[in-house]
Design an enzyme around this catalytic site. Structure first.
Site, PDB file in Angstrom:
ATOM      1  N   LYS A  11       0.855  -1.189   0.000  1.00 42.31           N
ATOM      2  CA  LYS A  11       0.000   0.000   0.000  1.00 42.31           C
ATOM      3  C   LYS A  11       0.887   1.235   0.000  1.00 42.31           C
ATOM      4  CE  LYS A  11       0.680   1.333   4.512  1.00 42.31           C
ATOM      5  NZ  LYS A  11       1.400   2.572   4.900  1.00 42.31           N
ATOM      6  N   ASP A 153      -1.853  -1.774  10.757  1.00 42.41           N
ATOM      7  CA  ASP A 153      -2.228  -1.699   9.343  1.00 42.41           C
ATOM      8  C   ASP A 153      -2.944  -2.952   8.838  1.00 42.41           C
ATOM      9  OD1 ASP A 153      -1.042   0.770   9.220  1.00 42.41           O
ATOM     10  OD2 ASP A 153       0.753   0.102   8.158  1.00 42.41           O
TER      11      ASP A 153
END
EC number: 2.7.1.148
Length: 306
Positions: A11, A153
């Site tokens: 990401k 995350d």
């Protein structure tokens, strides 16, 4: 038996602000998380075991990392201390919730760098959980909380869309993003997440960026939808950059280098050390790659899209 071929995607962060430190000692964040098409190929095999058996986990890996990161992964691979591997930890923590005994075999080709700010181990854990949660009776809310207990995350990697992320990373609002083409730079050095957060202590009470991040305004949402990166560049910044650029001045040069090669948006990802540039077209991105590679020969570069 179930055999799954998948990719644990990296990401990038479009903007990242840390408005305050929470009472639990963790940090509140505001960011847009975007999954990109660069990641670790994973093969997951799930097999039911006879009643009365004990669930077990088998791990195999191929290490494609460069420099010191190669050693970092080796230390937690099956060739090192596998008990410290995030996938092993995830399996053992989830094992009590399985509704039957399972044998889980994972093979991974490791490309995502640790200490890079692009997801790394969190992505690996998120993908594993995606495929193991159906063997539990955990609700969606419980799944998010479980993923959060593995890493801040990890909840993001339970799904695949770009999101406006708050909390410590577990509060997600899906966002539609225009297609983008970028170059990711992987420096030969890392930045410790813990150290980077510690370095922000003196700036946590500053209102830097707070008005922008109180909510995603209509203009920001529109710009993300249509890919108006020039508008976004001046409004969505990564608060860690001021620390990273002091710690590693080469990163500041790299960001400038992306712009000089035609990028219309460039930013540190997460707490670093990876930094990326976004270009107006795939062609412009491909033209820029040899230029930035020549200018920064010690960097590893990867093209990506989203």
């Amino acid at each position: 038996m179930v055999l799954l071929q998948t990719i644990a995607h990296a990401k990038i962060n479009i903007g990242l602000m840390i408005p305050y430190k929470r009472e639990d000692g963790l940090h509140e964040i505001r960011s847009v998380f975007v999954p990109i098409d660069f990641g670790d190929p994973m093969e997951i095999q799930i097999k039911s075991l006879p009643k009365g058996s004990v669930s077990r986990f088998v791990f195999h890996s191929t290490n494609h990392l460069q420099g010191y990161r190669h050693s970092l992964f080796e230390a937690v691979s099956e060739r090192g201390d596998l008990s410290q591997n995030i996938l092993t930890k995830t399996f053992h923590k989830l094992k009590p919730y399985f509704q039957e005994a399972l044998e889980i075999k994972v093979q991974i080709q490791k490309h995502l760098p640790p200490e890079g700010g692009i997801g790394g181990g969190s992505s690996n854990a998120g993908v594993l959980l995606q495929h193991l949660f159906p063997y539990t009776n955990l609700s969606r809310g419980e799944q998010i909380q479980f993923a959060k207990s593995i890493g801040a995350d990890v909840p993001f990697f339970l799904q695949s869309s770009a999101c406006f992320v708050t909390g410590i990373g577990e509060v997600m609002e899906p966002i539609r993003l225009a297609k983008g083409f970028g170059i990711l730079a992987i420096p030969p050095f890392g930045l410790s997440t813990g150290s980077m957060y510690a370095s922000l202590q003196k700036s946590l009470q500053k209102p830097y960026g707070s008005e922008v991040w109180k909510s995603l305004t209509e203009d920001l949402i529109r710009s993300l939808h249509v890919g108006d990166w020039v508008y976004l560049q001046n409004r969505l910044e990564n608060e860690f950059e001021k620390i990273a650029f002091q710690t590693q001045p080469l990163l500041k040069e790299l960001k400038l280098g992306f712009f000089e090669s035609g990028a219309i948006f460039a930013s540190l990802s997460g707490s670093g050390s990876c930094l990326y540039g976004i270009y107006p077209t795939e062609g412009k991105r491909n033209e820029a790659l040899p230029n930035v590679s020549l200018r920064f020969p010690k960097m590893e570069f990867r093209t990506f899209s989203f």
